[in-house]
Scaffold this active site. Structure first.
Site: not given
Length: 299
Positions: A216, A239, A289
């Site tokens: 991430d 995110s 993502q």
């Protein structure tokens, strides 16, 4: 938590000075810190998710890893994670615990599905589906070739913009391949080598959690290369969702190449894709993502 007492400062120094030497002592992630949860009763688990770039907001990778750890504890030991799909519904505070509750969706002959909710202060903040399967022996593999980039030895430390006491800095090593960007290209490609600082136990589930933890950090921020990393002033990035596919087991205490691609940006959003590769050229995981991206309008 597994592992014993170690001099983590010594471990960090040895790893950063000798890139080609494998870690020899358990570090923070090797002990399960940041990625493991503790039983909280009624089938639920709790954990604290440390801050990311913003001190008041939890780091998304820690949230993913802890939710995955909670899900893994609800399936048989012979089943391993092969995919997860998560939505970040609210920002989380690193100051208070998050309660992760895995629910059984299905247990089939080969596959198991779990739904995990992450709740803080009584509000649902994470919704994640996780699928597990029994490993299938034999068979052949088909995959593309590995990106042709320099190895990690001698590359610069990509964490220099982070405080040296930040968990990402103290628990992971990050070596950036020099960026070659075409300002007229629509896609931004960035490559970096990552591994833990310190050895990891031989627990495939823990390695999967750490892979979710580290992925991430650089993925969505690849979009910021267009505006000047590490974080241009006035730009908001957060995110929205995260999907990950684990193709085969990988050790995260050995160097993995993370190829990050910022594919598109617009409508206040940006989409990124990534792949993890071993030094031997095996594709071990793929990631996608989407993130909120607010860029100030030029005056």
């Amino acid at each position: 938590m597994s592992g014993g007492m170690v001099d983590e400062a010594t471990t960090r120094g040895a790893s950063r000075e000798t890139d080609d030497a494998p870690p020899v002592a358990l570090g923070e992630l090797g002990k399960g810190r940041h990625v493991r949860v503790e039983a909280a009763g009624d089938g639920a688990y709790e954990g604290y998710c440390h801050s990311g770039r913003a001190a008041a907001r939890s780091y998304g990778g820690a949230v993913l890893a802890q939710a995955l750890d909670a899900a893994q504890r609800s399936v048989d030991a012979d089943r391993v994670v092969h995919s997860l799909h998560a939505y970040f519904l609210r920002a989380l505070s690193p100051e208070r615990p998050v309660r992760f509750t895995p629910e059984v969706v299905r247990d089939g002959r080969s596959y198991s599905m779990r739904q995990v909710t992450g709740v803080q202060d009584g509000k649902e903040s994470l919704a994640m589906s996780v699928s597990f399967k029994q490993p299938q022996p034999g068979g052949s593999w088909r995959q593309p070739g590995m990106p042709d980039v320099p190895g990690p030895d001698g590359l610069r430390d990509g964490w220099t913009h982070r405080p040296h006491d930040h968990p990402l800095y103290t628990s992971t090593a990050y070596r950036e391949v020099p960026l070659e960007r075409d300002p007229d290209a629509g896609r931004i490609d960035r490559y970096a080598w990552m591994r833990t600082v310190g050895a990891m136990p031989d627990e495939p589930g823990l390695h999967a959690c750490v892979l979710a933890y580290i992925c991430d950090a650089p993925l969505a921020p690849t979009a910021l290369v267009a505006y000047g990393e590490p974080r241009p002033r006035g730009i908001a990035l957060a995110s929205l969702d995260h999907a990950m596919w684990f193709h085969r087991p990988a050790r995260v205490d050995e160097w993995l190449l993370f190829a990050c691609h910022s594919v598109v940006a617009g409508d206040g959003r940006t989409l990124a894709q990534g792949e993890f590769w071993t030094r031997e050229g095996e594709l071990v995981a793929s990631v996608t993502q989407e993130a909120l991206l607010h860029v100030p309008t030029p005056r």
